[in-house]
Design an enzyme around this catalytic site. Structure first.
Site, PDB file in Angstrom:
ATOM      1  N   LYS A 292      19.722   9.493 -21.412  1.00  0.00           N
ATOM      2  CA  LYS A 292      20.388   9.815 -22.685  1.00  0.00           C
ATOM      3  C   LYS A 292      21.113  11.154 -22.676  1.00  0.00           C
ATOM      4  CE  LYS A 292      17.435   6.873 -25.469  1.00  0.00           C
ATOM      5  NZ  LYS A 292      16.799   6.674 -26.768  1.00  0.00           N
TER       6      LYS A 292
ATOM      7  N   GLY B 261       6.883  15.005 -27.867  1.00  0.00           N
ATOM      8  CA  GLY B 261       7.980  14.610 -26.996  1.00  0.00           C
ATOM      9  C   GLY B 261       9.096  15.633 -27.042  1.00  0.00           C
TER      10      GLY B 261
ATOM     11  N   GLY C 200      15.521  12.911 -24.845  1.00  0.00           N
ATOM     12  CA  GLY C 200      16.680  12.520 -25.632  1.00  0.00           C
ATOM     13  C   GLY C 200      16.329  11.809 -26.920  1.00  0.00           C
ATOM     14  N   MET C 201      15.347  10.902 -26.871  1.00  0.00           N
ATOM     15  CA  MET C 201      14.949  10.210 -28.085  1.00  0.00           C
ATOM     16  C   MET C 201      14.255  11.161 -29.053  1.00  0.00           C
ATOM     17  SD  MET C 201      15.030   7.344 -29.649  1.00  0.00           S
ATOM     18  CE  MET C 201      14.238   6.409 -30.948  1.00  0.00           C
TER      19      MET C 201
END
Length: 276
Positions: A70, A128, A131-132
């Site tokens: 990503k 996290g 990219g997400m």
């Protein structure tokens, strides 16, 4: 009705480290429902620049981008839509006569879910930093969340995300007990980490709402424990369906009816293995 492939058939694809079937089933089901001469295929590229160059030169219309590509794809496109440029993460590329424009429909999906569920703007912890995670963190920020904690073992990436979105960073959740917990890691995903909880049971039991972006399975250990505790749930398969619909519209220019969308999402979930 099904379309017979021909030289006029427009191809769309997805690129992922661990390709899944959700997007393949979702898009191809809608193409068939709407009589569109398109076909969708998932790939795991061994050479990302070559794959994107192939998209351009072969006239592949659309490309979904999943973990771990990503951010790596950014240097390979010609233009970034505002939603992707702001968070420096893309999950969708549209090819218009060789011009590649990138979008982030993950951001759109998360924003819609938060709005639909009317989540209280309370303190949250997001695990996290990829990219997400960027898409989720910025969607929460733009929805009015101001008190957030990025939990990431990768200090450089975690601090960078926290700083850019205006939140805090910690390597571990520790004794924190936020009312909203968000997992944007592979913990609980089908594979080696399928049995792992994204947060410890005490944290889950103290929360009001849990959100797991893992879509395969939709019922991760994190979601299962939260459900057993009566928590409000948001799941990764919901994100997958909404963002796939937005991609479909970008690729085809066609907006399905809600009934058509729901039918495609139901069909896709029958064998869903999307990546983050």
């Amino acid at each position: 009705m099904p379309i017979t492939a021909s030289k006029e058939t427009l191809l769309c694809m997805s690129l992922a480290g661990r390709p899944g079937n959700f997007g393949v089933r979702f898009h191809n089901h809608l193409y068939a429902q709407l009589g569109l001469n398109f076909y969708y295929k998932a790939f795991s590229p061994t050479d990302l620049p070559a794959a994107i160059a192939g998209m351009r030169s072969l006239g592949i219309r659309g490309c979904g981008v999943s973990m771990p590509f990503k951010e790596a794809c950014i240097a390979l496109v010609d233009e970034m839509a505002a939603c992707a440029a702001a968070i420096e993460s893309i999950n969708t590329i549209v090819n218009t006569e060789g011009h590649l424009k990138a979008y982030n429909t993950d951001y759109i999906a998360v924003a819609q879910l938060v709005d639909t569920h009317a989540i209280e703007r309370t303190r949250f912890a997001l695990r996290g930093s990829g990219g997400m995670a960027k898409a989720v963190a910025f969607a929460l920020r733009d929805a009015g969340f101001t008190d957030g904690l990025i939990v990431a073992r990768n200090e450089a990436a975690g601090r960078a995300l926290a700083r850019s979105a205006g939140f805090q960073w910690q390597a571990q959740l520790g004794a924190e007990r936020p009312r909203l917990l968000v997992n944007v890691t592979p913990l609980g995903m089908i594979g080696a980490q399928a049995d792992e909880l994204a947060f410890d049971k005490a944290a889950i039991e103290a929360a009001d709402t849990v959100f797991d972006v893992v879509a395969s399975p939709a019922r991760t250990p994190f979601i299962a424990h939260a459900d057993a505790c009566g928590k409000r749930l948001m799941t990764g398969d919901q994100v997958a369906a909404i963002q796939a619909l937005e991609q479909f519209i970008l690729y085809t220019g066609v907006t399905p009816t809600d009934e058509q969308y729901q039918a495609a999402a139901t069909f896709a979930r029958g064998e869903a293995r999307p990546d983050l």
